[in-house]
Scaffold this motif. Structure first.
Motif, mmCIF file in Angstrom:
data_model
loop_
_atom_site.group_PDB
_atom_site.id
_atom_site.type_symbol
_atom_site.label_atom_id
_atom_site.label_comp_id
_atom_site.label_asym_id
_atom_site.label_seq_id
_atom_site.Cartn_x
_atom_site.Cartn_y
_atom_site.Cartn_z
ATOM 1 N N HIS A 1 0.868 -1.189 0.000
ATOM 2 C CA HIS A 1 0.000 0.000 0.000
ATOM 3 C C HIS A 1 0.899 1.231 0.000
ATOM 4 N N MET B 1 -1.901 4.947 2.837
ATOM 5 C CA MET B 1 -2.787 4.326 3.818
ATOM 6 C C MET B 1 -4.236 4.391 3.338
ATOM 7 N N TYR C 1 -8.373 -2.073 3.976
ATOM 8 C CA TYR C 1 -6.976 -2.508 4.004
ATOM 9 C C TYR C 1 -6.879 -4.025 4.039
ATOM 10 N N LEU D 1 2.590 -1.661 4.301
ATOM 11 C CA LEU D 1 1.914 -0.370 4.209
ATOM 12 C C LEU D 1 2.956 0.734 4.396
ATOM 13 N N MET E 1 -7.673 3.206 11.499
ATOM 14 C CA MET E 1 -6.643 2.881 10.503
ATOM 15 C C MET E 1 -5.340 3.604 10.843
#
Length: 610
Positions: A303, A306, A313, A331, A373
């Motif tokens: 990723h 984000m 995700y 990420l 997140m």
């Protein structure tokens, strides 16, 4: 079609055994019960409604919001000898009419339909000509305002079912659902005594890592250099990011392609096929890519930005390792990602049919999910445990297969630091964001802070010895554990949380995991500091690098950066072990270029002796 579930499984799908949870759901549906399956990406949800569909009388309707998913699944079913069709906006008027006529004549066993089509006159007319034995709701989380992808059109499903002459079996499936979403699905679809299966969200073969690099693209290149001959997806937040990253990867010599909503249908299809059929090993895409894509050999998902919630995700990361082999989910986080996601939430036009009040409720839930997140990207706890806990699952707080579990952490007493931070927030009137709090604690001389008179507070500069990064890590920890909370606004401010009193007045001891601070490494020799003879070596190495880059049709820095060559010229390594100590040289580059560069250094030393 065969009268036995195992025969159907083998004859049409080529498998000899069901996976975890599949048989329970199939048996429930075949006995006439409603069903709810919550199964992670790659767990085989589709078979749970496709197998019963071939054993029940009549037609099975599968409601799905995803055109690409419908096409792929219908194509796969037709290839397997199962008559199926889809009805959505990608069909011309003539194609849509033909499909309806074929459906009325009983040609199809499974029909995929977009929720927007259910209450149209032509589709309701179809329901009077065929017996609908089951209505399957795919991506069922879309029915809940608590879901990450709420679609008001899903609320029409129950209205549609109510007007059918005979109530069919209702089944619902999703990869990601919190308890609140699960309750909503059961309630809104009015599932009757449903057989419910949650197979567990843990994918043990997936490795999770969060990086906070200064240069994200360099991190991607480093990963690809260390993992040659692998296939994977790089997810970006915006179309612009997709274009930039894809172009730079291609320039660096990688077989990359792209996918986003701004491309023509034809190019999206071509690029998707290139990736699926391994003509291109890397797909750079927005979240528009991936639903229903069953590519088993995806060994990494990076990723680049984000995502805006844990549900998205985990669904996107879960496209790695579908073959059960070890795979990496990485990420690359930066504070700008939070700002971009906040902007997208505040200016979203995904659900224009919502009234203002409902739109604000959806935005508020999106903000809450964004906070969760962001905490994931900041926590020093086990990343796998954080995800599983989010979905209501208990797990050990050490998985051994994430970057946090594998890092060198220590438990640090942050009681005093917590009291300093909370006191500062209180003295600043709970009116400022993280940046201003950090600057005040560290005694910054920035103009705005001084003009507000914050330098006169007793908490000004009381943490000036604490590095900004560590201070931010502690603040994130305090937010996660409700010692602090952040206001729900476009420009969030910090306020005291419900646990603040325990820290300030009840002498509660507070500990958090923090990475051990390493001793500063000795500074490397800069080019300007190179002695004359080493400058000669540096120039030779640059020429060698240029010839290699030309032969490989890649930019020179892809072979080695100038910084790596400078250090090589300063240290003059003569063995593979010494070469490996040079910054920028990993195992793959050692294998690829080690002998060549060591030979050049040996030649240089011989010339110097002569």
């Amino acid at each position: 079609m065969g009268n036995d579930k195992y025969q159907v499984l083998k004859d049409y799908f080529g498998y000899t055994a069901f996976r975890e949870g599949q048989e329970t759901l199939i048996d429930g549906i075949l006995s006439g019960r409603d069903a709810l399956g919550i199964m992670p990406t790659g767990a085989g949800k589709s078979l749970c409604f496709q197998v019963p569909a071939l054993l029940m009388d009549g037609v099975t309707l599968i409601i799905s919001p995803l055109i690409s998913l419908m096409k792929d699944q219908v194509n796969a079913l037709n290839q397997s000898g199962i008559p199926a069709a889809f009805l959505n906006s990608s069909l011309t008027a003539a194609q849509y009419r033909s499909a309806l006529e074929y459906a009325k004549s009983g040609r199809y066993r499974i029909i995929y339909v977009a929720p927007e089509r259910l209450m149209t006159e032509s589709f309701l007319d179809l329901t009077h000509h065929v017996r609908i034995s089951m209505v399957g709701v795919d991506e069922a989380h879309c029915i809940s305002q608590w879901g990450q992808d709420f679609r008001p059109s899903y609320l029409k499903i129950r209205t549609f079912i109510d007007q059918l002459e005979e109530r069919p079996v209702i089944s619902a499936f999703t990869a990601t659902a919190t308890d609140a979403v699960k309750d909503d699905i059961v309630k809104i679809l009015e599932l009757e005594n449903p057989v419910m299966v949650t197979t567990g969200f843990d994918r043990k073969n997936l490795y999770f890592e969060v990086q906070k690099p200064r240069d994200k693209f360099t991190s991607v290149l480093t990963y690809l250099e260390e993992h040659p001959d692998t296939s994977g997806i790089v997810y970006c937040l915006t179309r612009k990011n997709v274009e930039e990253v894809c172009e730079k990867l291609c320039d660096a010599g990688y077989k990359a392609t792209r996918y986003h909503a701004g491309l023509s249908d034809e190019e999206r299809k071509r690029n998707q096929d290139d990736f699926l059929y391994d003509n291109k090993s890397i797909m750079v895409a927005t979240n528009a890519f991936g639903m229903g894509i069953d590519k088993s050999n995806v060994s990494f998902v990076i990723h680049y930005n984000m995502p805006k919630n844990i549900e998205s995700y985990y669904q996107e990361a879960g496209r790695a390792g579908r073959d059960g082999e070890p795979a990496d989910c990485i990420l690359l986080y930066s504070g700008q990602d939070v700002v971009t996601n906040q902007f997208l939430i505040e200016h979203s036009s995904d659900n224009e049919e919502l009234d203002d009040e409902l739109s604000e409720q959806v935005r508020e839930k999106d903000r809450q999910r964004l906070r969760a997140m962001t905490f994931y990207c900041s926590t020093n706890e086990c990343l796998r445990e954080y995800i599983l806990r989010y979905f209501g699952e208990r797990s050990a707080n050490f998985c051994g297969n994430c970057s946090n579990c594998n890092q060198n952490f220590e438990d640090v007493d942050i009681t005093v630091d917590t009291q300093k931070i909370l006191s500062c927030v209180k003295r600043m009137g709970e009116r400022y964001g993280v940046k201003m709090i950090v600057d005040t604690l560290r005694g910054s001389k920035n103009e705005r802070l001084l003009s507000l008179g914050l330098d006169h507070l007793s908490t000004y500069g009381i943490m000036k010895e604490t590095k900004e990064q560590r201070l931010r890590e502690i603040i994130q920890f305090l937010l996660l554990h409700d010692y602090l909370r952040s206001s729900d606004s476009e420009y969030p401010v910090l306020c005291l949380g419900s646990n603040a009193r325990k820290a300030l007045f009840d002498a509660e001891k507070i500990q958090m995991k923090l990475p051990k601070e390493e001793a500063p490494k000795p500074k490397k020799a800069a080019a300007s500091q190179l002695p004359p003879e080493n400058k000669v070596l540096f120039d030779r190495l640059k020429k060698l690098r240029a010839s290699i880059a030309f032969r490989q049709s890649v930019p020179a820095y892809i072979v080695f950066t100038d910084a790596t060559l400078r250090e090589m010229a300063a240290v003059v390594p003569q063995t593979e072990e010494e070469l490996m100590d040079i910054s920028g040289i990993g195992q793959r580059k050692l294998e690829k270029y080690g002998d060549t560069f060591l030979s050049a250094i040996r030649e240089f030393l011989q010339d110097e002796e002569n």
